[in-house]
Design a protein around this motif. Structure first.
Motif, mmCIF file in Angstrom:
data_model
loop_
_atom_site.group_PDB
_atom_site.id
_atom_site.type_symbol
_atom_site.label_atom_id
_atom_site.label_comp_id
_atom_site.label_asym_id
_atom_site.label_seq_id
_atom_site.Cartn_x
_atom_site.Cartn_y
_atom_site.Cartn_z
ATOM 1 N N THR A 100 0.683 -0.977 0.061
ATOM 2 C CA THR A 100 -0.125 -0.086 -0.131
ATOM 3 C C THR A 100 0.592 0.850 0.179
ATOM 4 O OG1 THR A 100 -1.764 -1.320 1.172
ATOM 5 C CG2 THR A 100 -1.756 0.739 1.009
ATOM 6 N N PRO A 101 1.940 1.129 0.625
ATOM 7 C CA PRO A 101 2.645 2.569 0.643
ATOM 8 C C PRO A 101 3.229 2.525 -0.212
ATOM 9 C CG PRO A 101 3.152 1.522 2.600
ATOM 10 C CD PRO A 101 2.031 0.735 2.386
ATOM 11 N N ILE A 102 3.574 1.350 -0.754
ATOM 12 C CA ILE A 102 4.516 1.670 -2.510
ATOM 13 C C ILE A 102 3.660 2.289 -3.857
ATOM 14 C CG2 ILE A 102 5.640 0.267 -4.588
ATOM 15 C CD1 ILE A 102 6.588 -1.382 -2.302
ATOM 16 N N PHE A 103 2.375 1.992 -3.228
ATOM 17 C CA PHE A 103 1.564 2.000 -4.877
ATOM 18 C C PHE A 103 1.424 3.566 -3.644
ATOM 19 C CE2 PHE A 103 -0.115 -2.215 -4.866
ATOM 20 C CZ PHE A 103 0.684 -2.445 -5.969
ATOM 21 N N GLY A 104 0.734 4.054 -3.058
ATOM 22 C CA GLY A 104 0.813 5.743 -2.791
ATOM 23 C C GLY A 104 2.032 6.122 -3.351
ATOM 24 N N GLY A 105 3.175 5.905 -2.815
ATOM 25 C CA GLY A 105 4.045 6.464 -3.243
ATOM 26 C C GLY A 105 3.792 6.994 -5.031
ATOM 27 N N ILE A 106 3.900 5.418 -5.756
ATOM 28 C CA ILE A 106 3.401 5.528 -7.192
ATOM 29 C C ILE A 106 2.352 6.144 -7.754
ATOM 30 C CG2 ILE A 106 3.185 4.331 -9.056
ATOM 31 C CD1 ILE A 106 4.423 1.331 -7.577
ATOM 32 N N TYR A 107 1.410 6.763 -6.607
ATOM 33 C CA TYR A 107 0.229 7.461 -7.172
ATOM 34 C C TYR A 107 1.216 9.232 -7.125
ATOM 35 C CZ TYR A 107 -4.231 9.695 -6.876
ATOM 36 O OH TYR A 107 -5.503 10.089 -7.675
ATOM 37 N N ASP A 108 1.633 8.851 -5.750
ATOM 38 C CA ASP A 108 2.436 10.393 -5.225
ATOM 39 C C ASP A 108 2.879 10.879 -6.259
ATOM 40 O OD1 ASP A 108 0.830 11.098 -3.758
ATOM 41 O OD2 ASP A 108 2.669 10.034 -2.324
ATOM 42 N N LYS A 109 4.077 10.228 -7.240
ATOM 43 C CA LYS A 109 5.298 10.645 -7.815
ATOM 44 C C LYS A 109 4.802 10.318 -9.558
ATOM 45 C CE LYS A 109 7.775 11.547 -4.957
ATOM 46 N NZ LYS A 109 8.076 12.776 -4.774
ATOM 47 N N LEU A 110 3.997 9.178 -10.193
ATOM 48 C CA LEU A 110 3.131 8.862 -11.741
ATOM 49 C C LEU A 110 2.796 9.181 -11.840
ATOM 50 C CD1 LEU A 110 5.839 5.989 -12.174
ATOM 51 C CD2 LEU A 110 6.060 8.358 -11.989
ATOM 52 N N GLY A 111 1.400 9.024 -10.321
ATOM 53 C CA GLY A 111 -0.616 9.921 -11.233
ATOM 54 C C GLY A 111 -0.951 8.339 -11.374
ATOM 55 N N LYS A 112 -1.824 8.311 -12.776
ATOM 56 C CA LYS A 112 -2.628 6.702 -12.848
ATOM 57 C C LYS A 112 -2.853 5.968 -11.529
ATOM 58 C CE LYS A 112 -0.532 7.139 -16.539
ATOM 59 N NZ LYS A 112 -1.186 7.275 -17.658
ATOM 60 N N GLY A 113 -4.169 6.824 -11.026
ATOM 61 C CA GLY A 113 -4.679 6.465 -9.643
ATOM 62 C C GLY A 113 -5.925 5.898 -10.337
ATOM 63 N N ALA A 114 -7.476 6.050 -11.353
ATOM 64 C CA ALA A 114 -8.208 5.799 -11.853
ATOM 65 C C ALA A 114 -7.474 3.893 -12.462
ATOM 66 C CB ALA A 114 -8.375 6.766 -12.974
ATOM 67 N N THR A 115 -6.506 4.087 -13.287
ATOM 68 C CA THR A 115 -6.247 2.887 -13.712
ATOM 69 C C THR A 115 -5.510 1.848 -12.883
ATOM 70 O OG1 THR A 115 -4.958 4.031 -15.173
ATOM 71 C CG2 THR A 115 -4.188 1.836 -15.166
#
Length: 453
Positions: A297-312
């Protein structure tokens, strides 16, 4: 020399300290939420509960939130009076409800004593769980707004992911520890007593956050933030109701969580019945799910923070649910390694969707309406958390008993309940796709990074 610290939240140490403190309270709440899940076979064997009793008791979690609008009241208190009062009230309700539930399970009632169509023990345990459910859900919306308050413009998705990860440790322990605690102390109520002590610790730790929040309020320029937060207004309800993106994310939330958390309530019994596991192993296996989310969960949250793609990310997580429960529902699938693999994948799904979903709410809804919006989303979610366990318990008792009448141990065929969970996953995919299309048209920014620094 012209760099000025705007507020306490610009301090990384302060932000992450606030996160740690509120995460402790949620960890204790998640532990107590699922502590009875591995005990279902013992409740039936030693206390005479049925699957219908267990489903009704489990559904009590959402009674007050759904039928008495306690989440709305909690959201109003949060937006009107702030996180200090709302959080203290919520954590206090958690302790009160847990105390009643522990007393009910630990006490002996006259044989045949009934209340609300169930034994008094089941009824009072359900009442305690309903009060606790009110507290933990209001605490959930409070913590969500706290993290937006401290992390907006910073590592918001990562912070929310870490908070969820710490809370999931509570879920993991709730799966693995109760049967061992029962074996050690010899009573079914002993895991509840252990959790009650933890909840009291969580309640006391929240006072530390209150001190920090007062310092934040007193720091530079926070007054401006507070001035822009006008508190609850009934006009906000109309604005939120008219927001199509809000409804897509609320319905995605209830459908996604309805196929995960009610599954966890029955997971131990499911693995015992379908995969012939021992009770201890069957309790440990669903514990892998929150263990995986602790890291992912923190890894995916970090990806969303830096790269976006939340809806995907929300679409991918929902598709995984369909695949997982579809395989669980297959007749003849009894391989333990396959079960382990599917639980691990379920952990991936449970990391992907929440790590993207909760930060996305802050992109769809203005900050001054967030407390109300979170309370409404949690209210919708509580329909699932209340109704689905009740539905599964009814289905099991009515259509899925596989043992002979009068058998010492009742066994169940779980293929139909797993099919029901799969259907929720299919609907979650539909609304995740609709949310992404709405983002493309409205420009919410769900596919854009969160961290602007």
């Amino acid at each position: 020399m012209n760099t000025v610290q705007k507020s306490l939240r610009d301090s990384a140490v302060a932000r992450w300290s606030a996160l740690l403190i509120v995460s402790i309270t949620m960890f204790c709440g998640y532990f107590f939420t699922d502590v009875m899940s591995p005990l279902k076979p013992l409740l039936e064997k030693d206390l005479g509960w049925t699957s219908g009793d267990y489903g009704w008791f489990t559904s009590a979690y959402g009674w007050f939130n759904v039928f008495f609008g306690m989440l709305f009241i909690g959201g109003i208190i949060l937006d009107k009076f702030g996180a200090r009062i709302a959080g203290l009230l919520a954590s206090g309700l958690m302790v009160v409800g847990a105390s009643i539930k522990y007393w009910a399970v630990a006490s002996e009632f006259p044989e045949g004593a009934m209340l609300l169509g169930h034994s008094k023990q089941v009824a009072f345990a359900a009442l305690g769980f309903a009060i606790f459910g009110t507290g933990v859900e209001i605490m959930g919306i409070t913590v969500s707004k706290i993290l937006v308050r401290w992390f907006k413009g910073y590592e918001m998705a990562l912070a929310m992911g870490l908070q969820v990860a710490v809370a999931r440790i509570g879920t993991m322990l709730a799966m693995a520890a109760p049967l061992r605690i029962v074996d050690h102390f010899g009573t079914i109520s002993s895991p509840l007593a252990f959790c009650l002590v933890l909840l009291i610790i969580g309640f006391l730790s929240y006072f530390i956050y209150i001190v920090m929040d007062k310092k934040l309020e007193a720091s530079i320029e926070v007054e401006k933030d507070e001035a822009s937060d006008e508190g609850f207004s009934f006009k906000d309800l109309g604005a939120i109701f008219a927001n199509r993106g809000f409804w897509y994310i609320a319905l995605l939330c209830v459908l996604f969580y309805s196929s995960v958390f009610p599954f966890l309530k029955y997971a131990t019994d499911f693995f015992i019945n379908k995969f012939a596991m021992t009770p201890e192993d069957a309790g440990d296996l669903p514990g892998l799910l929150p263990l995986g989310t602790l890291f992912l969960t923190p890894i995916f949250g970090g990806i969303y923070d830096k790269l976006g793609k939340g809806a995907t990310m929300m679409i991918i997580g929902s598709v995984l649910l369909v695949f997982i429960h579809g395989l669980f529902a297959m007749e003849g699938l009894t391989s333990v390694p396959v079960a382990i693999t599917l639980v691990v994948l379920l952990g991936v799904a449970l990391s992907l969707v929440p790590s993207a979903m909760w930060p996305s709410v802050a992109k769809i809804i203005p900050e001054k309406q967030l407390g109300t919006a979170f309370s409404m989303i949690f209210w919708v979610q509580n329909w699932g958390l209340m109704g689905v366990p009740l539905l599964i318990g009814y289905v099991l008792e009515k259509y899925c008993i596989s043992s002979e009448p009068g058998a010492d141990v009742v066994t169940y065929n779980y293929n139909l309940p797993m099919t029901i969970f799969m259907c929720f996953g299919i609907l979650a995919v539909v609304f995740a796709v609709l949310l992404k299309n709405a983002d493309r048209k409205k420009g919410y920014g769900l596919e854009l990074p969160n961290d602007k620094h």
